[in-house]
Design an enzyme around this catalytic site. Structure first.
Site, PDB file in Angstrom:
ATOM      1  N   LYS A  62      -2.246  -1.478  -3.841  1.00 32.19           N
ATOM      2  CA  LYS A  62      -3.115  -0.296  -3.778  1.00 32.19           C
ATOM      3  C   LYS A  62      -2.294   0.968  -3.852  1.00 32.19           C
ATOM      4  CE  LYS A  62      -6.147   1.990  -0.536  1.00 32.19           C
ATOM      5  NZ  LYS A  62      -6.585   2.090   0.818  1.00 32.19           N
ATOM      6  N   GLU A  65       7.376  -6.635   1.145  1.00 33.33           N
ATOM      7  CA  GLU A  65       6.171  -6.522   1.979  1.00 33.33           C
ATOM      8  C   GLU A  65       5.206  -7.678   1.722  1.00 33.33           C
ATOM      9  OE1 GLU A  65       5.226  -4.749   4.368  1.00 33.33           O
ATOM     10  OE2 GLU A  65       6.228  -2.804   4.362  1.00 33.33           O
ATOM     11  N   TYR A 119     -15.197   1.262  -6.972  1.00 34.38           N
ATOM     12  CA  TYR A 119     -16.468   1.953  -6.733  1.00 34.38           C
ATOM     13  C   TYR A 119     -17.372   1.853  -7.967  1.00 34.38           C
ATOM     14  CZ  TYR A 119     -13.737   3.638  -2.833  1.00 34.38           C
ATOM     15  OH  TYR A 119     -12.943   3.678  -1.714  1.00 34.38           O
ATOM     16  N   LYS A 139       0.861  -1.190   0.000  1.00 38.74           N
ATOM     17  CA  LYS A 139       0.000   0.000   0.000  1.00 38.74           C
ATOM     18  C   LYS A 139       0.889   1.229   0.000  1.00 38.74           C
ATOM     19  CE  LYS A 139      -3.574   2.413   2.578  1.00 38.74           C
ATOM     20  NZ  LYS A 139      -4.581   2.351   3.641  1.00 38.74           N
ATOM     21  N   LYS A 149       1.376   9.982   5.982  1.00 37.15           N
ATOM     22  CA  LYS A 149       1.450   8.548   6.287  1.00 37.15           C
ATOM     23  C   LYS A 149       2.724   7.891   5.736  1.00 37.15           C
ATOM     24  CE  LYS A 149      -3.552   7.961   6.862  1.00 37.15           C
ATOM     25  NZ  LYS A 149      -4.724   7.056   6.681  1.00 37.15           N
ATOM     26  N   ARG A 195     -10.560  10.050   2.111  1.00 35.54           N
ATOM     27  CA  ARG A 195     -10.362  10.673   3.421  1.00 35.54           C
ATOM     28  C   ARG A 195     -11.408  11.747   3.660  1.00 35.54           C
ATOM     29  NH1 ARG A 195      -3.734  10.932   3.303  1.00 35.54           N
ATOM     30  NH2 ARG A 195      -3.453   8.673   3.086  1.00 35.54           N
ATOM     31  N   SER A 205     -10.273   5.797  -4.532  1.00 34.48           N
ATOM     32  CA  SER A 205     -11.183   6.935  -4.670  1.00 34.48           C
ATOM     33  C   SER A 205     -10.701   7.974  -5.683  1.00 34.48           C
ATOM     34  CB  SER A 205     -11.390   7.577  -3.298  1.00 34.48           C
ATOM     35  OG  SER A 205     -10.150   7.969  -2.730  1.00 34.48           O
TER      36      SER A 205
HETATM   37  C1  PBG Z   1      -7.064   3.589   5.503  1.00 34.85           C
HETATM   38  C2  PBG Z   1      -7.635   3.327   4.167  1.00 34.85           C
HETATM   39  C3  PBG Z   1      -7.543   4.256   3.124  1.00 34.85           C
HETATM   40  C4  PBG Z   1      -8.204   3.701   2.035  1.00 34.85           C
HETATM   41  C5  PBG Z   1      -8.689   2.446   2.409  1.00 34.85           C
HETATM   42  N1  PBG Z   1      -8.299   2.224   3.752  1.00 34.85           N
HETATM   43  C6  PBG Z   1      -6.983   5.630   3.108  1.00 34.85           C
HETATM   44  C7  PBG Z   1      -5.652   5.889   3.659  1.00 34.85           C
HETATM   45  O1  PBG Z   1      -4.783   5.025   3.728  1.00 34.85           O
HETATM   46  O2  PBG Z   1      -5.429   7.037   4.038  1.00 34.85           O
HETATM   47  C8  PBG Z   1      -8.328   4.399   0.723  1.00 34.85           C
HETATM   48  C9  PBG Z   1      -9.334   3.907  -0.243  1.00 34.85           C
HETATM   49  C10 PBG Z   1      -9.611   4.851  -1.361  1.00 34.85           C
HETATM   50  O3  PBG Z   1      -8.950   5.895  -1.543  1.00 34.85           O
HETATM   51  O4  PBG Z   1     -10.536   4.543  -2.123  1.00 34.85           O
HETATM   52  N2  PBG Z   1      -7.017   2.602   6.414  1.00 34.85           N
END
Ligand code: PBG
Length: 351
Positions: free
Chosen positions: A275, A260, A340, A222, A244, A232, A301
Site C-alpha cells: 500500500k 517486512e 473505491y 505500508k 507517520k 485522513r 484514497s
Molecule cells: C490507517 C489507515 C490509513 C489508510 C488505511 N488505514 C491512513 C494512514 O495510514 O494514515 C489509508 C487508506 C486510503 O488512503 O485510502 N490505519
C-alpha cells in the site's frame, strides 16, 4: 481498431485515398506481433491478465446515526454511511460478485482518547456494524481494520507518549482491538499500523480467545505516503502532531518491504498487503515473487481522488483509466485489490 476491412495487413493509417492500393508485404518481416492484436476476438484470446469482481475488496466508511450519507469532499462519489446504508451497499456488492469489504469507522472527537479505548467497546460503532453485517449479509467477508488512528485523540496508529510512538505498549491495544472485532464476527482482521511484532501479538491473542479461524491480512509493506490525504480527511484522523515516518516505510525502499513482508508471514499473516498500489507496482511484483501467501494491494484514497479530479475536468476518460489502473495492479501480481472503484468496476465487468 480500423474499420477498413480491405487490407488488414496494412500498417498504414491513411484514409480512403490509399485504401485501394495493394500493399506488398515485406518478405523479410516474418515475425509480426501485430497478428495477435488484429481483432477483438484474437486480443481476448491472448489476454494475459483478467479482471474479475472476485478479486475486488470494497472499502467503506461507517458513521453513527440513521439513514444518512455524508459526502467526502476529497473523494467525489464516496460517502460516510450509517449502518442501514452499509447493509444495502454490502448487499449490492454481493450481487455484483464482490466477496469482501473493508470497514473503517468514523468517530466524533468525544469518542477519541489517547489509548483508543472505544476500539474495544463491544457495543462500539465498528463492532455493531460487523455484527449487523454478519447477521444480514452473511455471504460477504468482513475485513476489520486494526489501528488506533480512528479512535486516537493523537491521530496516530500507535500510543503516543511524549513525542514518541511507543511500539510494545501499542501491541496490547491492537491485540485487544482485534479480539473485540473477532468477537463481533469479523472474518479477517487487518492491522494497518506498522508496529513491530503486531501480527504475532494479534495471532496469539486471537488464538487464546478462541478465534483461531479468524484470518490476518497484514498491511505488511505500508509506505509513509501522501496518497492517504483524502482518507485522513474522511476519518478526520490526520496526526495531530508530527507524521507517520517512524513506523510507515520510506517510499525509497524496496528491500525493506521484503523484510517486512517476510516477517509478517513468519508471524502468521494469512495475506500480505502492499500500500499504496499504483506508484508501488515494483513492490507488488517483488513481494509476489517472494511469498506463497496471497498478495493484496490497496489503491488508496489519493489514487482515487486524482482519477476523479482529472475525469471531472474532462481531461481523462474515467472508465478506461479505472480499468487500466486496476488491471496494472493485477498484472504486477496482486491477487486482490482494495479499491473505491470496486462497485463501478464490478458493474462494468458484469456486462
Ligand atoms: C490507517 C489507515 C490509513 C489508510 C488505511 N488505514 C491512513 C494512514 O495510514 O494514515 C489509508 C487508506 C486510503 O488512503 O485510502 N490505519
Amino acid at each position: 481498431m480500423s474499420k477498413r476491412k480491405s487490407n488488414p495487413r496494412s500498417g498504414s493509417n491513411s484514409g480512403a485515398s490509399t485504401a485501394n492500393i495493394p500493399v506488398r508485404p515485406r518478405h523479410d518481416l516474418v515475425v509480426r506481433p501485430r497478428r495477435n492484436r488484429r481483432t477483438k476476438a484474437i486480443r481476448d484470446l491472448v489476454r494475459e491478465t483478467r479482471l474479475d469482481a472476485g478479486n475486488l475488496i470494497l472499502p467503506l466508511f461507517v458513521m453513527e446515526g440513521k439513514n444518512k450519507r455524508h459526502a467526502i469532499k476529497s473523494m467525489p462519489g464516496q460517502s460516510r454511511l450509517t449502518l442501514d446504508h452499509i447493509i444495502s451497499t454490502a448487499k449490492e456488492a454481493v450481487d455484483l460478485g464482490i466477496p469482501a469489504l473493508a470497514l473503517f469507522p468514523v468517530l466524533g472527537d468525544d469518542k477519541k482518547d489517547q489509548r483508543a479505548t472505544e476500539s474495544t467497546n463491544p457495543d462500539g460503532l465498528l463492532q455493531e456494524t460487523i455484527a449487523a453485517l454478519k447477521a444480514k449479509v452473511p455471504d460477504i467477508a468482513v475485513i476489520a481494520d486494526v489501528a488506533m488512528d480512528p479512535y486516537s485523540s493523537d491521530g496516530h496508529d500507535g500510543l503516543v507518549i511524549g513525542d514518541e510512538i511507543v511500539n510494545d505498549e501499542t501491541l496490547e491495544i491492537l491485540a485487544a482491538m482485534a479480539v473485540a472485532q473477532a468477537r463481533a464476527g469479523a472474518d479477517i482482521v487487518a492491522p494497518s499500523d506498522m508496529m513491530d511484532g503486531r501480527v504475532r501479538a494479534i495471532r496469539q491473542a486471537l488464538d487464546a480467545a478462541g478465534f483461531a479461524d479468524v484470518g490476518i491480512l497484514s498491511y505488511a509493506a505500508k509506505y509513509a505516503s501522501a496518497f492517504y490525504g483524502p482518507f485522513r480527511e474522511a476519518l478526520d484522523s490526520a496526526p495531530r502532531s508530527g507524521d507517520k515516518k517512524t513506523y510507515q516505510m520510506d517510499p525509497a525502499n524496496r528491500r525493506e518491504a521484503l523484510r517486512e513482508v517476510l516477517l509478517d508471514v513468519q508471524e502468521g499473516a494469512d495475506i500480505v498487503m502492499v500500500k499504496p498500489a499504483g506508484a508501488y507496482l515494483d513492490i507488488i511484483q517483488a513481494v509476489r515473487a517472494k511469498v506463497h501467501v496471497p498478495v493484496a494491494a490497496y489503491q488508496v484514497s489519493g489514487e482515487y481522488a486524482m482519477i476523479k479530479a482529472a475525469a471531472e475536468r474532462g481531461w481523462i476518460d474515467e472508465t478506461r483509466i479505472v480499468e487500466e489502473s486496476v488491471l496494472a495492479i493485477r498484472r504486477a501480481g496482486a491477487d486482490m485489490i482494495l479499491t473505491y472503484f470496486a462497485l463501478d468496476l464490478a458493474k462494468r465487468l458484469m456486462r
